[in-house]
Design an enzyme around this catalytic site. Structure first.
Site, PDB file in Angstrom:
ATOM      1  N   ARG A  51       0.802  -1.233   0.000  1.00 40.36           N
ATOM      2  CA  ARG A  51       0.000   0.000   0.000  1.00 40.36           C
ATOM      3  C   ARG A  51       0.830   1.276   0.000  1.00 40.36           C
ATOM      4  O   ARG A  51       0.594   2.181  -0.802  1.00 40.36           O
ATOM      5  CB  ARG A  51      -0.912   0.055   1.243  1.00 40.36           C
ATOM      6  CG  ARG A  51      -2.263  -0.523   1.066  1.00 40.36           C
ATOM      7  CD  ARG A  51      -2.685  -1.113   2.378  1.00 40.36           C
ATOM      8  NE  ARG A  51      -1.711  -2.131   2.739  1.00 40.36           N
ATOM      9  CZ  ARG A  51      -1.757  -3.379   2.288  1.00 40.36           C
ATOM     10  NH1 ARG A  51      -2.736  -3.755   1.535  1.00 40.36           N
ATOM     11  NH2 ARG A  51      -0.827  -4.262   2.602  1.00 40.36           N
ATOM     12  N   THR A  52       1.762   1.378   0.928  1.00 38.83           N
ATOM     13  CA  THR A  52       2.441   2.669   1.093  1.00 38.83           C
ATOM     14  C   THR A  52       3.234   3.012  -0.162  1.00 38.83           C
ATOM     15  O   THR A  52       3.114   4.112  -0.711  1.00 38.83           O
ATOM     16  CB  THR A  52       3.347   2.625   2.337  1.00 38.83           C
ATOM     17  OG1 THR A  52       2.592   2.109   3.428  1.00 38.83           O
ATOM     18  CG2 THR A  52       3.865   4.003   2.689  1.00 38.83           C
ATOM     19  N   LYS A  80      25.450  -3.507  -0.277  1.00 39.80           N
ATOM     20  CA  LYS A  80      26.927  -3.421  -0.308  1.00 39.80           C
ATOM     21  C   LYS A  80      27.454  -2.644   0.885  1.00 39.80           C
ATOM     22  O   LYS A  80      28.645  -2.379   0.979  1.00 39.80           O
ATOM     23  CB  LYS A  80      27.371  -2.725  -1.600  1.00 39.80           C
ATOM     24  CG  LYS A  80      26.924  -3.398  -2.869  1.00 39.80           C
ATOM     25  CD  LYS A  80      27.363  -2.537  -4.061  1.00 39.80           C
ATOM     26  CE  LYS A  80      26.451  -2.751  -5.255  1.00 39.80           C
ATOM     27  NZ  LYS A  80      26.548  -1.631  -6.200  1.00 39.80           N
ATOM     28  N   ARG A 101      11.140   4.020   3.654  1.00 37.61           N
ATOM     29  CA  ARG A 101      10.747   3.059   4.696  1.00 37.61           C
ATOM     30  C   ARG A 101      11.988   2.261   5.072  1.00 37.61           C
ATOM     31  O   ARG A 101      12.722   1.785   4.197  1.00 37.61           O
ATOM     32  CB  ARG A 101       9.657   2.109   4.188  1.00 37.61           C
ATOM     33  CG  ARG A 101       9.403   0.972   5.161  1.00 37.61           C
ATOM     34  CD  ARG A 101       8.215   0.124   4.784  1.00 37.61           C
ATOM     35  NE  ARG A 101       6.973   0.824   5.035  1.00 37.61           N
ATOM     36  CZ  ARG A 101       5.770   0.254   4.971  1.00 37.61           C
ATOM     37  NH1 ARG A 101       5.669  -1.036   4.670  1.00 37.61           N
ATOM     38  NH2 ARG A 101       4.681   0.940   5.211  1.00 37.61           N
ATOM     39  N   HIS A 129       4.572   5.790  11.655  1.00 36.64           N
ATOM     40  CA  HIS A 129       4.137   5.627  10.259  1.00 36.64           C
ATOM     41  C   HIS A 129       3.183   6.787   9.965  1.00 36.64           C
ATOM     42  O   HIS A 129       1.972   6.616   9.862  1.00 36.64           O
ATOM     43  CB  HIS A 129       3.437   4.275  10.102  1.00 36.64           C
ATOM     44  CG  HIS A 129       3.198   3.840   8.693  1.00 36.64           C
ATOM     45  ND1 HIS A 129       3.316   4.688   7.605  1.00 36.64           N
ATOM     46  CD2 HIS A 129       2.838   2.632   8.183  1.00 36.64           C
ATOM     47  CE1 HIS A 129       3.037   4.006   6.497  1.00 36.64           C
ATOM     48  NE2 HIS A 129       2.739   2.766   6.823  1.00 36.64           N
TER      49      HIS A 129
HETATM   50  N1   CP Z   1      -0.420  -0.016   5.775  1.00 33.34           N
HETATM   51  C1   CP Z   1       0.797  -0.270   5.273  1.00 33.34           C
HETATM   52  O1   CP Z   1       1.802   0.336   5.658  1.00 33.34           O
HETATM   53  O2   CP Z   1       0.809  -1.253   4.322  1.00 33.34           O
HETATM   54  P1   CP Z   1       2.096  -1.724   3.524  1.00 33.34           P
HETATM   55  O3   CP Z   1       3.039  -2.363   4.508  1.00 33.34           O
HETATM   56  O4   CP Z   1       1.590  -2.689   2.477  1.00 33.34           O
HETATM   57  O5   CP Z   1       2.736  -0.509   2.925  1.00 33.34           O
END
Ligand code: CP
Length: 305
Positions: A51-52, A80, A101, A129
């Site tokens: 999703r993100t 590396k 991320r 998040h």
């Molecule tokens: N909600 C969320 O962060 O989903 P993903 O891990 O698929 O990005």
């Protein structure tokens, strides 16, 4: 130049403006179709995501911009031994904005400190998040009509669930929000959230173990999966993973207008039979994630339409 590392990086007034913009984008997508022409978004994902990452990419493409990036540490030079600091310095000359991320808490903050372009924290370990929080706020505000005067239940892995930590930080700033923290003892919300966020703001909250004991009083129920990737041993995960399963029988105990949210991915904590219940809004929530990330990209790039 602004970054988004924590949900507190925006004031409540700025958040309201951002959510208004997201709603306008939802209602008038064509108006924004070329807003980011010739702009590039880099997605640097050292951890898995559906999703993100894809909603960020969809957001930039919807705005007429382009995307580049990597979807795993193994496919970047992190394999590396390259540091996040060096990577972001290089990305700064390839893109106009970056979503990152990383499994380590604080990685996005480190990146922001070395970056010449806006950095967005797309999840840092078990910490925060913030763009999921923007998605959650937009979902609740759009479907409930308000962010104040609500009782919200947060259920599942409240220890490692970074979406929960960010959402609590954001919601304590609204009037009369009450929290019901529903978790097994081992997965309780971290002490710093209880002491420095909830108690420090004088927020009304309670902790319960049984979902059945709380579901009837909730305006919104935020389910979360048990975060397997953050456990130190598999036995504990297996013992706790099915602690909560929201099913039709439990939904019958809930208010008729209680929203069920989930950041997704879901494992077993919501039975598929709940998906058809009109109160189950987790797939709609994922859709809101695109609008709010479009609004965020425009805001951080300082683009007005
Ligand atoms: N909600 C969320 O962060 O989903 P993903 O891990 O698929 O990005």
């Amino acid at each position: 130049m602004r970054h988004l590392i924590s949900p507190l990086d925006f004031s409540v007034e700025e958040l309201d403006k951002l959510l208004d913009l997201a709603n306008d984008i939802e209602n008038n997508p064509d108006k924004y179709a070329e807003a980011c022409k010739r702009k590039k978004l880099a997605t640097c994902f050292y951890e898995p995501s559906t999703r993100t990452r894809l909603s960020f990419e969809a957001a930039m493409l919807n705005l007429g911009g382009s995307v580049l990036g990597f979807a795993g540490a193994d496919s970047s030079s992190a394999a590396k031994g390259e540091s996040v600091s060096d990577t972001i310095r290089v990305i700064s000359s390839y893109a106009d904005i970056c979503a990152i991320r990383h499994p380590k808490e604080g990685a996005a903050l480190v990146a922001a400190s070395k970056s010449d372009i806006p950095v967005i924290n797309a999840g840092d370990g078990g910490h925060q998040h913030p763009t999921q929080t923007l998605t959650d706020l937009l979902t609740i505000r759009s479907l409930k009509g308000r962010l104040d005067n609500i009782t919200i239940g947060l259920c599942g892995d409240l220890k490692f669930g970074r979406t929960v930590h960010s959402l609590i930080h954001a919601l304590v700033r609204y009037e009369n929000v009450k929290f019901v923290l529903i978790s097994p003892e081992e997965l309780r919300v971290p002490e710093y959230i209880r002491e420095d966020v909830l108690k420090a703001h004088g927020i009304e909250y309670k902790e319960v173990e049984r979902l059945e004991d709380a579901i009837g009083e909730l305006d919104a129920l935020y389910m979360t999966r048990v975060q397997r990737e953050r456990f130190f041993n598999e036995e504990d995960y297996i013992r706790l993973k099915d602690f909560y399963v929201l099913n039709k029988a439990k939904m019958e105990m809930a208010k008729e207008d209680m929203l069920v949210l989930h950041p997704l991915p879901r494992v077993n904590e919501i039975a598929v039979e709940v998906d058809d219940d009109p109160r189950a809004v987790y797939f709609k929530q994922a859709q809101y994630g695109v609008y709010v990330r479009m609004a965020l990209i425009l805001t951080l790039l300082g683009i007005e339409v």
